[in-house]
Motif scaffolding. Structure first.
Motif, PDB file in Angstrom:
ATOM      1  N   TYR A  98       1.787   5.152  -1.474  1.00 47.26           N
ATOM      2  CA  TYR A  98       1.965   5.779  -2.989  1.00 47.26           C
ATOM      3  C   TYR A  98       3.047   5.639  -3.571  1.00 47.26           C
ATOM      4  N   LEU A  99       3.101   6.073  -4.842  1.00 47.35           N
ATOM      5  CA  LEU A  99       4.197   5.847  -5.764  1.00 47.35           C
ATOM      6  C   LEU A  99       5.251   7.093  -5.903  1.00 47.35           C
TER       7      LEU A  99
ATOM      8  N   GLN B 263       8.942   3.191 -11.121  1.00 48.48           N
ATOM      9  CA  GLN B 263       8.185   3.604  -9.891  1.00 48.48           C
ATOM     10  C   GLN B 263       8.434   2.480  -8.592  1.00 48.48           C
ATOM     11  N   ARG B 264       8.443   2.905  -7.439  1.00 52.63           N
ATOM     12  CA  ARG B 264       8.366   2.003  -6.523  1.00 52.63           C
ATOM     13  C   ARG B 264       7.237   2.662  -5.335  1.00 52.63           C
ATOM     14  N   ARG B 265       6.722   1.729  -4.656  1.00 52.46           N
ATOM     15  CA  ARG B 265       5.615   2.044  -3.751  1.00 52.46           C
ATOM     16  C   ARG B 265       6.170   2.230  -2.243  1.00 52.46           C
TER      17      ARG B 265
ATOM     18  N   ASN C 101       0.711  -1.147  -0.018  1.00 53.42           N
ATOM     19  CA  ASN C 101      -0.013   0.089   0.098  1.00 53.42           C
ATOM     20  C   ASN C 101       0.888   1.176   0.035  1.00 53.42           C
TER      21      ASN C 101
END
Length: 220
Positions: free
Chosen positions: A193-194, A209-211, A191
């Motif tokens: 954001y990116l 991207q990573r979360r 969960n």
């Protein structure tokens, strides 16, 4: 006292910091937290790895980071103009003499920020990072070359904490730490954001991207 796996601790402080995440052309932003790609770039600079070296991506993949904003800093925008003939990064000529050749740019910075960074990896990798930061090949900066740290970036390696979460929650605050709720950012695959700060081998400095998750420090 119980000894845990090693964690590398850094402290990022300076009059100005800039951690661009979507900087393009004449709009140069700064994110509110240091990006992982910039932190790895800082270490790679200390190691003497040139931009584009495949070892930088290997280093990125081997490190896990968490960042705490003890002082998040105040955002500012610096307006720049350049008039006349200038050279681009690839050596080409751009512009001409005269007012109509003026190039404008807007560059964001964080003023008077202080970030705690905690990094995990295998022991050999952390030792290499620590040695490089203690005696860097090239001077390190806080995002841009004009952003000079006011104290050594390297704090050292600790074995007092069981995880990055524990460091973020329990590591002592820096001097003049913000009295407002203190937040930290940490990887969170399920969960959050990116953030677009994962370097790739694609030409043109393309980032994936990573979360991550933004969490509060209890009691602060």
């Amino acid at each position: 006292m119980e000894q845990y796996n090693p964690i590398l601790i850094l402290r990022l402080e300076g009059p100005l910091q800039a951690w661009g995440e979507r900087a393009r052309w004449n709009q140069r932003d700064t994110a509110f937290m240091p990006t992982k790609s910039a932190l790895v770039g800082l270490i790679a600079c200390a190691m003497g790895l040139p931009r584009g070296d495949a070892a930088i991506i290997d280093l990125f993949e081997s490190l896990t980071v968490a960042v705490r904003a003890d002082r998040p800093g105040i955002m500012m925008t610096d307006y720049h103009t350049v008039t006349g003939i200038i050279r681009t990064a690839d050596g080409k000529q751009r512009g001409k003499v005269g007012a109509d050749s003026t190039v404008q740019s807007w560059r964001q910075y964080l003023q008077d920020a202080s970030f705690l960074v905690a990094i995990t990896a295998d022991e050999a990798t952390l030792s290499r990072c620590c040695e490089a930061l203690a005696d860097p090949v090239w001077p390190v900066c806080l995002g841009r070359k004009s952003c000079i740290p006011t104290r050594p970036v390297l704090v050292g390696i600790t074995r007092k904490y069981a995880s990055l979460e524990n460091v973020m929650q329990d590591y002592p605050a820096g001097e003049r730490a913000d009295k407002a709720p203190v937040m930290y950012e940490i990887d969170s695959p399920e969960n959050g954001y990116l953030r677009q700060d994962v370097p790739t081998a694609a030409p043109g400095r393309i980032y994936a991207q990573r979360r991550v998750a933004l969490r509060p420090v209890a009691g602060r």
